[in-house]
Design an enzyme around this catalytic site. Structure first.
Site, short mmCIF file in Angstrom:
data_model
loop_
_atom_site.label_atom_id
_atom_site.label_comp_id
_atom_site.label_asym_id
_atom_site.label_seq_id
_atom_site.Cartn_x
_atom_site.Cartn_y
_atom_site.Cartn_z
CB SER A 1 -0.97 -0.06 1.18
OG SER A 1 -1.99 0.89 1.05
CG HIS B 1 -4.00 -1.23 -2.86
ND1 HIS B 1 -4.63 -0.14 -2.33
CD2 HIS B 1 -3.26 -1.77 -1.87
CE1 HIS B 1 -4.28 0.00 -1.07
NE2 HIS B 1 -3.44 -0.99 -0.77
#
Length: 176
Positions: free
Chosen positions: A54, A77
């Protein structure tokens, strides 16, 4: 943040080694730390131990040189949130702007191609019930997100090398 500022200001500290092992977290905090690291004048090296997921993708690329351990992984993501969200166009635009900030930072501080990064970010068949991609060590090096696969000793050797180069440049720059 105070520790990084302290390291930058302390003349006894010659370089900074960042050990990254995170599932991610607060996007604003992660990006602030990454921006600070990228602006430090002393040599910096990072190593992803385990995972850099992340916002943890921005942290290692903020260093001058980055490593990932052979079994390390990174998850790319789009940003997301939990809790109450106001479903209005302004909220969507806020998320878009935040994503642009993160994407641009990663691209500016690594060798990854922006289109490739976005492709991995928005992949729909890689992660069950989610959007994004989990990449192994070789894959993140192949796409240019991380510089090299290696362990702690590799990272320390690189940091020592960068410190020597920095000290040589600094001493040459101080000569009349």
């Amino acid at each position: 943040i105070p520790m990084i500022i302290g390291a930058e200001m302390d003349p006894q500290i010659k370089g900074i080694l960042l050990l990254i092992n995170t599932v991610g977290g607060d996007v604003e905090a992660g990006l602030a730390i990454s921006e600070l690291i990228a602006s430090v004048t002393k040599p910096t090296v990072s190593i992803v131990l385990g995972g850099g997921h992340s916002i943890g993708t921005a942290l290692p690329v903020s260093a001058q040189y980055s490593f990932i351990t052979p079994t390390g992984t990174m998850t790319i993501h789009p940003i997301r949130t939990t809790g109450f969200v106001i479903g209005v166009p302004q909220t969507f635009r806020h998320f878009q702007k935040m994503q642009e900030r993160i994407t641009n930072f990663i691209v500016m501080n690594s060798n990854v191609d922006k289109e490739a990064l976005l492709k991995y970010m928005y992949e729909t068949d890689e992660i069950a019930n989610d959007v994004g991609t989990v990449l192994n060590a070789q894959e993140v090096v192949d796409i240019g997100l991380i510089d090299e696969i290696g362990g702690f000793s590799c990272a320390m050797n690189k940091l020592r090398s960068l410190i020597e180069e920095h000290e040589k440049e600094t001493s040459e720059g101080n000569k009349p």
